[in-house]
Design an enzyme around this catalytic site. Structure first.
Site, PDB file in Angstrom:
ATOM      1  N   ARG A 146      18.415  40.296 -38.960  1.00 51.04           N
ATOM      2  CA  ARG A 146      18.869  41.467 -38.192  1.00 51.04           C
ATOM      3  C   ARG A 146      18.790  42.753 -38.960  1.00 51.04           C
ATOM      4  NH1 ARG A 146      24.382  42.360 -37.215  1.00 51.04           N
ATOM      5  NH2 ARG A 146      24.608  40.033 -37.415  1.00 51.04           N
ATOM      6  N   TYR A 199      10.728  58.544 -18.409  1.00 50.52           N
ATOM      7  CA  TYR A 199      10.472  56.975 -18.074  1.00 50.52           C
ATOM      8  C   TYR A 199      11.972  56.471 -17.511  1.00 50.52           C
ATOM      9  CZ  TYR A 199      11.109  52.121 -18.893  1.00 50.52           C
ATOM     10  OH  TYR A 199      11.440  50.739 -18.701  1.00 50.52           O
ATOM     11  N   ASP A 271       9.129  60.440 -27.354  1.00 51.55           N
ATOM     12  CA  ASP A 271       8.564  58.928 -26.948  1.00 51.55           C
ATOM     13  C   ASP A 271       7.093  59.289 -26.661  1.00 51.55           C
ATOM     14  OD1 ASP A 271       7.809  56.744 -25.841  1.00 51.55           O
ATOM     15  OD2 ASP A 271       9.616  56.674 -24.341  1.00 51.55           O
ATOM     16  N   LYS A 296       3.609  48.505 -25.256  1.00 48.71           N
ATOM     17  CA  LYS A 296       2.465  49.074 -24.519  1.00 48.71           C
ATOM     18  C   LYS A 296       1.132  49.071 -25.559  1.00 48.71           C
ATOM     19  CE  LYS A 296       5.932  49.914 -22.023  1.00 48.71           C
ATOM     20  NZ  LYS A 296       6.200  48.691 -20.797  1.00 48.71           N
TER      21      LYS A 296
HETATM   22  N1  PLP Z   1       9.156  54.523 -23.219  1.00 47.45           N
HETATM   23  C1  PLP Z   1       8.036  54.596 -22.003  1.00 47.45           C
HETATM   24  C2  PLP Z   1       7.325  56.013 -22.005  1.00 47.45           C
HETATM   25  C3  PLP Z   1       7.869  53.464 -21.318  1.00 47.45           C
HETATM   26  O1  PLP Z   1       7.189  53.402 -20.203  1.00 47.45           O
HETATM   27  C4  PLP Z   1       8.608  52.399 -21.569  1.00 47.45           C
HETATM   28  C5  PLP Z   1       8.672  50.960 -20.551  1.00 47.45           C
HETATM   29  O2  PLP Z   1       7.939  51.095 -19.585  1.00 47.45           O
HETATM   30  C6  PLP Z   1       9.730  52.280 -22.840  1.00 47.45           C
HETATM   31  C7  PLP Z   1       9.696  53.324 -23.355  1.00 47.45           C
HETATM   32  C8  PLP Z   1      10.497  51.294 -22.762  1.00 47.45           C
HETATM   33  O3  PLP Z   1       9.938  50.092 -23.697  1.00 47.45           O
HETATM   34  P1  PLP Z   1      10.511  48.484 -23.410  1.00 47.45           P
HETATM   35  O4  PLP Z   1       9.829  48.050 -21.992  1.00 47.45           O
HETATM   36  O5  PLP Z   1       9.522  48.079 -24.551  1.00 47.45           O
HETATM   37  O6  PLP Z   1      11.807  48.583 -23.653  1.00 47.45           O
END
Ligand code: PLP
Length: 483
Positions: A146, A199, A271, A296
């Protein structure tokens, strides 16, 4: 005693800590089992004689703690015709031997081409000081997964290099990365500015988790500096951006927003999931922190969950502190998959970008399609910014289309797909299509969807690396009007 020369029962007898481990030196291997008495009967390591120690090849440097392990090498007696038994009063029991025998991590003098999966939750300590110092990150190494793990560390180093970051942290998911950043920077009473087009997970984090803890958010159109300026106040700690927004593909002017934010002592987190480090490195244009959903593009094959936080060492350490104490740590196998994904990221992003441009072009003006949003198209509101700031003119694989017939048309579109897959998520080798109004942004009502630049007919398309002609036929065909 051993039946050959040089190795026998040695110093470890009865003191509870077998000093040595037979390394199979020469052909003479001792019985390898120390015997003590009462509570102190635990020395099971075959100890090396002085001769054996001298004979140990100079390039074999097992860590000292490994030498303390009983049966640390091929030195304990194997069954044979004349000596059939491993079991004897002098030997530890089978269960003990099995556990110890299966716990020895091999030395690998030749480095493996791929990073091994350190599928272990915990690490053996030499003494109490070592553990205390590791838990406080005061010495290199690992104590508990962890906190850190060698496979995680390899991915962190790789991502740090590719994003140009001083430090990195990997997490269980993109959301874990996001919450670790936000909770490391905001306290009750603080504010975060988030894009209107963002998101849906960020919307939920701010509205359902942060608000409850007294952390406020202000949602603005972050492509408009005037709106950001108006939202900044003495409580603002952080501005959140997406390099390319989910799902509307709005492109952030990271440098301008960072200049504005820094003038007010506010940090900027980006992000970078939709762009990936192959297309944009936000830290190089002023961002303070970058987060990724590794799930992704970095993973790239719809087979892992993961996240990452990147930035200056102290900021990443603060995020790690949240993960250590609130959970959301990564898993070694997922880290291995993400490392494998990284190796082909550049190739995949080139193909995603080329395919997406071809599909976006074909969908523009296709029957049933009201609008196509793709940063690689000249019609995109931030096309010039994208072409100025994205590497090698690539605009990534994400596009959004507006269907003329609203929700019913969206549902029909999904039913008609033959090549593309109707699934949430994105950034994979296969083309994935989702309907934000009923999936990633289902928490928004129609008015909120409109504020984020969406409608009930918005479709998010993550273009894969299939043949472009097949995708065009599939998607243009699916978009035709509902009769
Ligand atoms: N950021 C973006 C732009 C996303 O599209 C997503 C999920 O679709 C996330 C963060 C969250 O990622 P996770 O599903 O790996 O928690």
């Amino acid at each position: 005693m051993g039946d050959g020369d040089g190795v026998g029962v040695g110093e470890g007898v009865g003191d509870g800590v077998g000093e040595g481990v037979g390394l199979g030196v020469g052909d003479g291997v001792g019985d390898g089992v120390g015997v003590g008495s009462g509570a102190r009967v635990m020395t099971m390591a075959p100890a090396l004689t002085r001769t054996a120690r001298r004979m140990r090849p100079a390039n074999v440097s097992r860590p000292a703690r490994d030498l303390k392990r009983f049966m640390g090498g091929p030195s304990y007696r194997l069954p044979s015709a004349d000596r059939p038994l491993l079991d004897s009063p002098a030997m530890p029991g089978f269960s003990t031997r099995a556990i110890r025998a299966a716990s020895r991590a091999p030395d690998a003098p030749q480095p493996p081409v791929n990073v091994p999966i350190y599928q272990t939750s915990t690490f053996e300590m030499a003494d109490a000081d070592e553990l205390a110092e590791l838990l406080a990150f005061e010495r290199p190494g690992h104590s508990y997964s962890r906190y850190s793990n060698p496979t995680h560390a390899a991915l962190e180093e790789a991502l740090g290099e590719l994003e140009g970051a001083e430090a990195a942290l990997i997490t269980a998911s993109g959301m874990a990365a996001m919450h670790s950043v936000v909770l490391s920077l905001l306290a009750s009473g603080d504010e975060i500015i988030v894009p209107r087009a963002v998101y849906g997970g960020m919307v939920s984090l701010t509205t359902s988790i942060l608000e409850r803890s007294g952390m406020r958010h202000r949602a603005v159109d972050t492509t408009d500096p005037a709106q950001i300026q108006a939202a900044i106040n003495v409580r603002t700690r952080l501005i959140w951006l997406e390099t390319i927004s989910n799902p509307t593909t709005a492109v952030a002017d990271i440098e301008s927003v960072a200049n504005l934010a820094h003038a007010h002592g506010v940090l900027v987190a980006v992000d970078n999931t939709f762009a990936s480090p192959a297309i944009v490195n936000p830290l190089s244009t002023g961002a303070d922190i970058v987060v990724h959903s590794l799930t992704k593009y970095i993973g790239g094959h719809s087979d892992l969950m993961g996240g990452a936080v990147l930035g200056a060492a102290d900021r990443v350490a603060a995020a790690r502190h949240v993960v250590i104490n609130a959970g959301g740590n990564a898993a070694p196998f997922e880290a291995f998959l993400a490392l494998r994904g990284l190796k082909t990221l550049a190739l995949r992003m080139e193909r995603h970008s080329a395919n997406a441009l071809a599909v976006a072009d074909a969908l523009q003006g296709a029957p049933g399609v009201a609008r196509v949003l793709y940063p690689g198209l000249a019609s995109h509101p931030q096309h010039a910014l994208a072409m100025r700031t994205f590497r090698a003119g690539m605009a990534g694989g994400m596009l959004a289309i507006e269907l003329e017939g609203g929700r019913a048309h969206g549902e029909r579109f999904l039913d008609r797909l033959r090549v593309a897959v109707h699934a949430t998520s994105l950034g994979s080798v296969e083309t994935l299509v989702s309907h934000p109004a009923s999936s990633s942004h289902r928490q928004l009502d129609d008015e909120e969807l409109a504020a984020g630049g969406m409608s009930t007919g918005t479709m998010r398309i993550s273009i894969g690396i299939e043949d472009a002609a097949d995708l065009i036929e599939d998607l243009v065909g699916a978009a035709r009007p509902v009769t």
